[in-house]
Design a protein around this motif. Sequence first.
Motif, PDB file in Angstrom:
ATOM      1  N   LEU A  36      29.968  42.695  54.367  1.00  0.00           N
ATOM      2  CA  LEU A  36      28.848  42.618  53.438  1.00  0.00           C
ATOM      3  C   LEU A  36      29.009  43.636  52.311  1.00  0.00           C
ATOM      4  N   VAL A  37      29.451  44.832  52.664  1.00  0.00           N
ATOM      5  CA  VAL A  37      29.692  45.857  51.646  1.00  0.00           C
ATOM      6  C   VAL A  37      30.773  45.394  50.673  1.00  0.00           C
ATOM      7  N   LYS A  38      31.788  44.692  51.209  1.00  0.00           N
ATOM      8  CA  LYS A  38      32.864  44.203  50.344  1.00  0.00           C
ATOM      9  C   LYS A  38      32.332  43.215  49.314  1.00  0.00           C
ATOM     10  N   GLN A  39      31.456  42.316  49.722  1.00  0.00           N
ATOM     11  CA  GLN A  39      30.916  41.327  48.795  1.00  0.00           C
ATOM     12  C   GLN A  39      30.158  41.991  47.650  1.00  0.00           C
ATOM     13  N   GLU A  40      29.314  42.963  47.990  1.00  0.00           N
ATOM     14  CA  GLU A  40      28.567  43.656  46.944  1.00  0.00           C
ATOM     15  C   GLU A  40      29.481  44.554  46.129  1.00  0.00           C
ATOM     16  N   GLY A  41      30.456  45.191  46.807  1.00  0.00           N
ATOM     17  CA  GLY A  41      31.389  46.061  46.095  1.00  0.00           C
ATOM     18  C   GLY A  41      32.298  45.310  45.156  1.00  0.00           C
ATOM     19  N   LEU A  42      32.658  44.079  45.519  1.00  0.00           N
ATOM     20  CA  LEU A  42      33.543  43.295  44.675  1.00  0.00           C
ATOM     21  C   LEU A  42      32.870  42.961  43.352  1.00  0.00           C
ATOM     22  N   ARG A  43      31.570  42.651  43.396  1.00  0.00           N
ATOM     23  CA  ARG A  43      30.848  42.402  42.149  1.00  0.00           C
ATOM     24  C   ARG A  43      30.834  43.646  41.270  1.00  0.00           C
ATOM     25  N   PHE A  44      30.691  44.796  41.904  1.00  0.00           N
ATOM     26  CA  PHE A  44      30.696  46.046  41.162  1.00  0.00           C
ATOM     27  C   PHE A  44      32.064  46.305  40.529  1.00  0.00           C
ATOM     28  N   VAL A  45      33.137  46.063  41.280  1.00  0.00           N
ATOM     29  CA  VAL A  45      34.498  46.257  40.757  1.00  0.00           C
ATOM     30  C   VAL A  45      34.759  45.324  39.580  1.00  0.00           C
ATOM     31  N   GLU A  46      34.325  44.070  39.692  1.00  0.00           N
ATOM     32  CA  GLU A  46      34.494  43.119  38.587  1.00  0.00           C
ATOM     33  C   GLU A  46      33.829  43.636  37.313  1.00  0.00           C
ATOM     34  N   ILE A  68      47.532  47.015  17.445  1.00  0.00           N
ATOM     35  CA  ILE A  68      46.634  46.245  18.305  1.00  0.00           C
ATOM     36  C   ILE A  68      45.393  47.095  18.568  1.00  0.00           C
ATOM     37  N   SER A  69      44.220  46.543  18.332  1.00  0.00           N
ATOM     38  CA  SER A  69      42.981  47.311  18.499  1.00  0.00           C
ATOM     39  C   SER A  69      41.872  46.394  19.010  1.00  0.00           C
ATOM     40  N   GLN A  70      40.711  47.009  19.340  1.00  0.00           N
ATOM     41  CA  GLN A  70      39.519  46.294  19.795  1.00  0.00           C
ATOM     42  C   GLN A  70      39.822  45.377  20.988  1.00  0.00           C
ATOM     43  N   VAL A  71      40.523  45.935  21.956  1.00  0.00           N
ATOM     44  CA  VAL A  71      40.902  45.160  23.140  1.00  0.00           C
ATOM     45  C   VAL A  71      39.675  44.989  24.053  1.00  0.00           C
ATOM     46  N   LYS A  72      39.370  43.761  24.417  1.00  0.00           N
ATOM     47  CA  LYS A  72      38.247  43.441  25.270  1.00  0.00           C
ATOM     48  C   LYS A  72      38.677  42.516  26.398  1.00  0.00           C
ATOM     49  N   VAL A  73      38.125  42.761  27.596  1.00  0.00           N
ATOM     50  CA  VAL A  73      38.351  41.846  28.718  1.00  0.00           C
ATOM     51  C   VAL A  73      37.334  40.720  28.606  1.00  0.00           C
ATOM     52  N   THR A  74      37.825  39.492  28.494  1.00  0.00           N
ATOM     53  CA  THR A  74      36.936  38.337  28.328  1.00  0.00           C
ATOM     54  C   THR A  74      36.671  37.589  29.633  1.00  0.00           C
ATOM     55  N   ASP A  75      37.575  37.716  30.595  1.00  0.00           N
ATOM     56  CA  ASP A  75      37.377  37.013  31.863  1.00  0.00           C
ATOM     57  C   ASP A  75      38.175  37.712  32.949  1.00  0.00           C
ATOM     58  N   LEU A  76      37.667  37.638  34.165  1.00  0.00           N
ATOM     59  CA  LEU A  76      38.312  38.298  35.296  1.00  0.00           C
ATOM     60  C   LEU A  76      38.176  37.402  36.509  1.00  0.00           C
ATOM     61  N   GLN A  77      39.275  37.075  37.145  1.00  0.00           N
ATOM     62  CA  GLN A  77      39.276  36.244  38.341  1.00  0.00           C
ATOM     63  C   GLN A  77      39.971  36.997  39.466  1.00  0.00           C
ATOM     64  N   LEU A  78      39.162  37.412  40.462  1.00  0.00           N
ATOM     65  CA  LEU A  78      39.715  38.118  41.620  1.00  0.00           C
ATOM     66  C   LEU A  78      39.837  37.122  42.762  1.00  0.00           C
ATOM     67  N   ALA A  79      41.001  36.513  42.856  1.00  0.00           N
ATOM     68  CA  ALA A  79      41.191  35.402  43.790  1.00  0.00           C
ATOM     69  C   ALA A  79      41.131  35.846  45.248  1.00  0.00           C
ATOM     70  N   SER A  80      41.744  36.960  45.584  1.00  0.00           N
ATOM     71  CA  SER A  80      41.825  37.387  46.977  1.00  0.00           C
ATOM     72  C   SER A  80      41.580  38.889  47.054  1.00  0.00           C
ATOM     73  N   SER A  81      40.693  39.288  47.973  1.00  0.00           N
ATOM     74  CA  SER A  81      40.399  40.712  48.116  1.00  0.00           C
ATOM     75  C   SER A  81      40.100  41.027  49.572  1.00  0.00           C
ATOM     76  N   ASP A  82      40.374  42.255  49.974  1.00  0.00           N
ATOM     77  CA  ASP A  82      40.123  42.716  51.336  1.00  0.00           C
ATOM     78  C   ASP A  82      39.655  44.158  51.305  1.00  0.00           C
ATOM     79  N   LEU A  83      38.699  44.468  52.189  1.00  0.00           N
ATOM     80  CA  LEU A  83      38.248  45.843  52.400  1.00  0.00           C
ATOM     81  C   LEU A  83      38.343  46.106  53.893  1.00  0.00           C
TER      82      LEU A  83
END
Length: 501
Positions: A36-46, A68-83
């Motif tokens: 359960l902590v992993k699920q909530e923590g993963l949202r925080f990491v994203e 190169i300037s003004q670098v922004k992350v537009t999307d993040l896909q964390l397919a597999s994670s483990d805690l």
Amino acid sequence: MAAGSCLLLLLLPWLVTASHSPPGCKIRITSKGLDLVKQEGLRFVEQELQNMTISDLHGKEGQFHYNISQVKVTDLQLASSDLNFQPQQHLVFNIDNASISLRFRRQLLYWFFYDIGSINASAEGVHIHTVLRLAKDEAGRPKISNITCNASIARMHAGFSGTLRKVYEFLSTFIVTGMRYLLSQQICPSLEHASLVLLNSLLDTVPVRNYVDEHIGIDYSLLRDPSISTDTLDLDFKGMFFSRVREDQELENHAVEPVIKETERMVYVAFSEYFFDSAMLAYFQAGVLNIELEGEKVPKDLEVLLRATFFGTIFMLSPSVDAPLRLVLQVSAPPRCTIKPSGTSVSVSAFLNISLVPPDRLPVQLSSMAMETKLSAKVFLQGKALRVQLDLRRFRIYSKQSALESLALFSLQAPLKTLLQLTIMPIINERTKKGVQIPLPEGMDFTREVVTNHAGFLTVGADLHFSKGLREVIEKYRPVPTAAAYPSSQPAEPSLDPGAL
């Protein structure tokens, strides 16, 4: 020398025991709770990775100049994670095969051709390996004391747009290589800041030494560093109440150490007899375990019975027959808690003084009797508060002067027991109604609680529930940012001043 060695061997078992003080309160988080902590923590990491700051990149390769300037992350896909738990004090967090999409502004100069626009890039096969070390800080709270992190990117792609797109595609290697380096170097500092600063600000909400009410407080400081096995995380808290008039007093713990064997629930909280004994000692030292009833506050039926019981004495005191009665009930020693598999009980010894209080005259004592009572205790957890409901089970009174008077007082047992149930027990239960908070961070609560009694301690098994998200609590307690909130990777010195582009 030989004698000294023998003495050391004799003292060694005592030293080991002294260094391992048993906890009054013990919390175990199981692998189910970690999920359960992993699920909530993963949202925080994203959220942290999406908001990470990536430095500008500029340089030249031959006649090719880039900025190169003004670098922004537009999307993040964390397919597999483990805690996972890692003995003895670590949590391991892994992210595999993730993807990160970026968008940034470009300024490119190739011979006499100058171009400006935006670039969409994507990092594929992102791997992040993080190990968090848990420890006890100086205040006695659990803290993330250290973090090791490794991040790698398997592939990086960049897409150009604009009139010179074809011209620059073959030169994109320089930009892609640079962006891949910058991104991989920034992932770990972002996670380090998230752990050592932001998550630790969440752990700062764990209560360590707080006041329960105007009379007592609770000390929840950790006795030692958290202990981690392959399936569990154990936290040993002192779990000692103290009187606010004697805050520095230490109560030595001779109770049975709680042993938690269950792993079916997300979390288990164990309380030894020491936990409850220290609470009753604190109230006793605060001087609140007594009550005085006088005149109209004495129940009418009880007053009639008392006057009938002590009729001869009262008559001899004429003309003070109509003087008000005074009852003073005072606990004579700290109550003691006994926890058995069959239930929890509290033993109380007290004395009751019965007096007449004639106007403008000194009180006249009619009787001083000893009382022994046994209360049954129902312990339950609601939200994050431990509460106790007490009920009077056994009650006995006897005279401290003579056996004959004890026999005369036998008729008072039932009405005095009723007095306790109607007047004293509601006052005691009102004090315990609020309960005391369990040492969990803000935003985490218990659900589906089940209390189990053992010999010398009881356990509460429950599931965890996030009443508030990690982000909500962290934003509430976020530290004031400084000039260098966390380390960041610095790009290589530029070969060209970006102002020249």
